[in-house]
Write a protein that holds these residues in place. Structure first.
Motif, mmCIF file in Angstrom:
data_model
loop_
_atom_site.group_PDB
_atom_site.id
_atom_site.type_symbol
_atom_site.label_atom_id
_atom_site.label_comp_id
_atom_site.label_asym_id
_atom_site.label_seq_id
_atom_site.Cartn_x
_atom_site.Cartn_y
_atom_site.Cartn_z
ATOM 1 N N PRO A 32 7.387 29.757 55.043
ATOM 2 C CA PRO A 32 6.980 30.888 55.888
ATOM 3 C C PRO A 32 7.382 30.695 57.346
ATOM 4 O O PRO A 32 7.570 29.562 57.822
ATOM 5 N N TYR A 33 7.472 31.806 58.040
ATOM 6 C CA TYR A 33 7.788 31.754 59.462
ATOM 7 C C TYR A 33 6.551 31.370 60.259
ATOM 8 O O TYR A 33 5.427 31.783 59.949
ATOM 9 N N ALA A 34 6.752 30.580 61.291
ATOM 10 C CA ALA A 34 5.688 30.234 62.235
ATOM 11 C C ALA A 34 6.313 29.998 63.601
ATOM 12 O O ALA A 34 7.415 29.458 63.702
ATOM 13 N N GLU A 35 5.624 30.421 64.633
ATOM 14 C CA GLU A 35 6.106 30.203 65.998
ATOM 15 C C GLU A 35 5.513 28.919 66.563
ATOM 16 O O GLU A 35 4.318 28.676 66.450
ATOM 17 N N PHE A 36 6.361 28.104 67.168
ATOM 18 C CA PHE A 36 5.889 26.881 67.816
ATOM 19 C C PHE A 36 6.935 26.424 68.826
ATOM 20 O O PHE A 36 8.106 26.797 68.750
ATOM 21 N N SER B 244 10.571 26.921 67.052
ATOM 22 C CA SER B 244 10.940 27.898 66.023
ATOM 23 C C SER B 244 12.308 28.522 66.295
ATOM 24 O O SER B 244 12.983 28.971 65.367
ATOM 25 N N LEU B 245 12.743 28.532 67.562
ATOM 26 C CA LEU B 245 14.033 29.135 67.896
ATOM 27 C C LEU B 245 15.199 28.374 67.280
ATOM 28 O O LEU B 245 16.216 28.969 66.928
ATOM 29 N N ASN B 246 15.079 27.041 67.154
ATOM 30 C CA ASN B 246 16.207 26.286 66.593
ATOM 31 C C ASN B 246 15.962 25.824 65.156
ATOM 32 O O ASN B 246 16.761 25.084 64.602
ATOM 33 N N VAL B 247 14.865 26.274 64.554
ATOM 34 C CA VAL B 247 14.576 25.927 63.162
ATOM 35 C C VAL B 247 14.864 27.101 62.230
ATOM 36 O O VAL B 247 15.448 26.932 61.156
ATOM 37 N N TYR B 248 14.477 28.312 62.659
ATOM 38 C CA TYR B 248 14.656 29.493 61.819
ATOM 39 C C TYR B 248 15.954 30.211 62.184
ATOM 40 O O TYR B 248 16.259 30.421 63.361
#
Length: 294
Positions: free
Chosen positions: A216-220, A268-272
């Protein structure tokens, strides 16, 4: 309803004590304890702490399972059309999370429970007891095929108790269950651990329609304070992050350190690949989870 035995000759079970004292349950548990442990390296859907998954049969996944369950409990449910697994961490999650796992299942299911032991802190007992309460009160009928918890999953040395089994794999092809260790636990373990921590609820790991593993998507954002924790000694990590430090697997401390490093460096910007969208993986011909290109 929770039962043991054939449909024609079954016994309804309503308490943990009844289960642990039933001779047939004890015999099945003993045979399982004495069985050989298998090594699982491919074609596996591995569910970690705080995750659950349901797979529709037939499938190209050969094994479904989980590991590293000392005081935690691994529950596997199977019927004619689906197989599911959940890795339960605390008793508080049983009544909240079990209904999510069971949504797709029919009224009659086979049940396998492994994990938890007679630990000195008595952390396993509330999970086992709450699980029995949930299953016995359910409208579905669960037929116990294996119950390997508490004293049935405990051995002792001169000083303290240990779990007999902390990992289990169910072979979907031949409907057999095995003690197991996993050299392939799937993609993005540190990310998956962080998501469970951030969301505070269990995450569904598999999309039965797309047949994709889903993260799932998550912001961090990076938290540099975690960087210094990578240098913690094993004994410090075990004392602060384990419910049973004396019986964790060899990978435990390194897994925790990788999680610290991930938390310190990643966002989250460089993971998703696409912001706001999950990561998807498919099982390739070699039995490994490969990213779905978008």
């Amino acid at each position: 309803m929770l039962t043991y035995g054939t449909v024609e000759d079954s016994t309804n079970l309503k308490s943990l004590d009844e289960i642990l004292k039933k001779s047939d349950v004890i015999q099945t548990s003993d045979l399982f304890s004495e069985s050989l442990e298998i090594q699982v390296s491919s074609h596996v859907l591995y569910v970690r702490e705080g995750e659950y998954a349901t797979v529709k049969k037939p499938t190209n996944i050969k094994y479904i399972g989980s590991g590293d369950a000392t005081t935690c409990h691994i529950l596997i449910v199977s019927d004619r059309h689906f197989i599911g697994v959940i890795h339960l961490v605390h008793e508080d999650s049983v009544f909240d999370e079990m209904p999510k796992l069971l949504e797709s299942f029919g009224n009659e299911c086979d049940l396998y429970v492994v994990g938890g032991f007679s630990d000195a802190k008595e952390l396993s007992l509330p999970i086992s007891s709450t699980l029995v309460k949930f299953l016995s009160e359910s409208d579905k009928t669960f037929s116990i095929k294996l119950w390997q918890t508490m004293e049935l999953n405990t051995w002792h040395d001169e000083t303290q108790p240990y779990p007999k089994c902390i990992g289990v794999a169910f072979n979907i092809e031949d409907n057999t269950i095995h003690k197991a260790r996993f050299s392939n636990r799937g993609p993005e373990l540190s990310l998956r651990s962080l998501i469970v921590s951030l969301k505070g609820i269990y995450t569904s790991l598999y999309d039965t329609d797309k047949t994709y593993l889903v993260i799932p998507y998550a912001e961090f954002k990076p938290n540099k304070q975690y960087g210094s924790l990578v240098e913690l000694r094993d004994d410090v990590i075990l004392s602060h992050f384990s419910t049973s430090p004396h019986c964790e697997p060899p990978t435990f401390c390194d897994d925790i350190r990788r999680g610290f490093k991930f938390r310190a460096e990643k966002d989250s910007l460089n993971v998703y690949k696409v912001q706001g969208q999950p990561l998807y993986f498919y099982l390739d011909d070699d039995g490994n989870w490969a990213p779905v290109e978008t």
